[in-house]
Design a protein around this motif. Structure first.
Motif, short mmCIF file in Angstrom:
data_model
loop_
_atom_site.label_atom_id
_atom_site.label_comp_id
_atom_site.label_asym_id
_atom_site.label_seq_id
_atom_site.Cartn_x
_atom_site.Cartn_y
_atom_site.Cartn_z
N LYS A 165 0.83 -1.16 0.08
CA LYS A 165 -0.03 -0.12 0.09
C LYS A 165 0.94 1.21 -0.02
O LYS A 165 1.90 1.34 0.46
CB LYS A 165 -0.92 -0.11 1.43
CG LYS A 165 -2.14 -1.14 1.28
CD LYS A 165 -2.84 -1.06 2.51
CE LYS A 165 -3.75 -2.26 2.52
NZ LYS A 165 -4.77 -2.23 3.93
N GLN A 181 -2.80 -1.79 -6.21
CA GLN A 181 -3.42 -2.47 -7.22
C GLN A 181 -4.70 -1.50 -7.57
O GLN A 181 -5.10 -1.51 -8.61
CB GLN A 181 -4.10 -3.64 -6.88
CG GLN A 181 -4.88 -3.66 -5.59
CD GLN A 181 -5.48 -5.32 -5.33
OE1 GLN A 181 -4.71 -5.98 -5.67
NE2 GLN A 181 -6.64 -5.24 -4.59
N ASP A 182 -5.19 -0.46 -6.67
CA ASP A 182 -6.12 0.38 -6.77
C ASP A 182 -5.66 1.63 -7.69
O ASP A 182 -6.65 2.31 -7.88
CB ASP A 182 -6.95 0.52 -5.57
CG ASP A 182 -7.49 -0.57 -5.09
OD1 ASP A 182 -7.73 -1.50 -5.74
OD2 ASP A 182 -8.10 -0.56 -3.70
N THR A 197 -7.36 6.96 -8.08
CA THR A 197 -8.13 5.50 -8.14
C THR A 197 -9.22 5.65 -8.76
O THR A 197 -9.44 6.64 -9.40
CB THR A 197 -8.43 4.99 -6.73
OG1 THR A 197 -9.31 5.74 -6.00
CG2 THR A 197 -6.93 5.29 -5.55
N GLN A 198 -10.07 4.54 -8.87
CA GLN A 198 -11.11 4.32 -9.74
C GLN A 198 -12.22 5.50 -9.41
O GLN A 198 -13.02 5.99 -9.82
CB GLN A 198 -11.66 3.16 -9.58
CG GLN A 198 -12.99 2.90 -10.71
CD GLN A 198 -12.67 2.77 -12.19
OE1 GLN A 198 -11.34 2.48 -12.46
NE2 GLN A 198 -13.31 3.65 -13.04
#
Length: 271
Positions: A165, A181-182, A197-198
């Motif tokens: 993270k 991964q985000d 991020t998304q």
């Protein structure tokens, strides 16, 4: 006289129409797109590349300040804020917008704002300055009675990296742990970085070089002097002139790939 390709961003259709009609009196202004939200504005910026944005501040879901966070530094248009709330006027000016207009927009003030745009040598906004002010605004609720030691910590934001993270800690807001991964992409402007991020964009005070030197996971690749991207989110590359590309991401975000980094990116994508 420079012709300024212009985008109007406002969640109220009547406000867009009213401003567009007023802008017809100025031959140097060409309205090329309109948007009712930050998401629509981003799509218009990616495809139309405006020189100037008339940007509403108060909008549902995401504010005009959120749009600033999502603009790439090298493609940040000039910005004139438009707001119905007077308390935002001074803030907007402080974030180094070229000007701000209060609704309902008066023709005289509109003329002054357009003249101001025409006077500047470069009509690109300085995202580093914009981010600095947005970061300051986001911490207005911080307790002003903090001790001297706490104030020192707040004045010296820090970040660190763990194996899985990215940990963002600026001394004023809650510590945020964002799984690598985000993270879709990261762009930098001066002493600030935007971690995308998304669903969110996190602003952290740090330099991109420092982050890269701390060994971001190998899945992150530099595509511009101010941008790194997570390879897993790249869906296609669109060639431009001068051996440059546009990287289209899974969330439909379009990022510029400079010639300096294009070859290495293609090699990574092709294996």
């Amino acid at each position: 006289m420079r012709l300024l390709n212009t985008l109007i961003v406002d969640d109220e259709p009547a406000a867009i129409e009213g401003l567009r009609l007023r802008l017809e009196a100025f031959p140097q202004i060409r309205v090329i797109a309109e948007a009712n939200s930050v998401a629509e504005a981003i799509r218009a910026i990616n495809t139309q590349m405006p020189d100037l944005i008339f940007l509403d501040i108060e909008m549902p879901e995401q504010s005009g300040f959120e749009l600033i966070r999502q603009l790439q530094p090298e493609q940040c248009p000039a910005i004139v804020f438009v707001t119905a709330f007077h308390q935002h006027a001074v803030k907007a000016f402080e974030v180094r917008a070229l000007d701000y207009l209060l609704k309902p927009v008066k023709r005289e003030r509109l003329a002054e704002a357009i003249a101001r745009v025409g006077e500047v040598t470069s009509i690109r906004a300085d995202k580093a300055q914009l981010l600095a002010a947005v970061a300051e605004l986001s911490t207005e609720g911080h307790n002003q009675s903090s001790s001297t030691a706490e104030k020192t910590t707040a004045a010296e934001p820090q970040y660190c990296i763990e194996s899985q993270k990215l940990v963002i800690q600026d001394g004023r807001n809650p510590i945020q742990l964002i799984p690598y991964q985000d993270i879709i992409w990261i762009d930098a402007a001066g002493d600030y970085m935007c971690v995308h991020t998304q669903t969110e964009t996190h602003v952290m005070r740090a330099r991109l070089k420092s982050l890269i030197d701390e060994r971001l996971p190998d899945v992150f690749v530099r595509i511009h002097k101010s941008t790194v991207v997570n390879l897993t989110y790249i869906e296609k590359l669109q060639p431009l002139s001068n051996s440059e590309y546009k990287a289209v991401l899974a969330n439909n975000k379009v990022l510029k790939v400079s010639r300096t980094y294009a070859r290495a990116l293609k090699q990574r994508l092709l294996g």
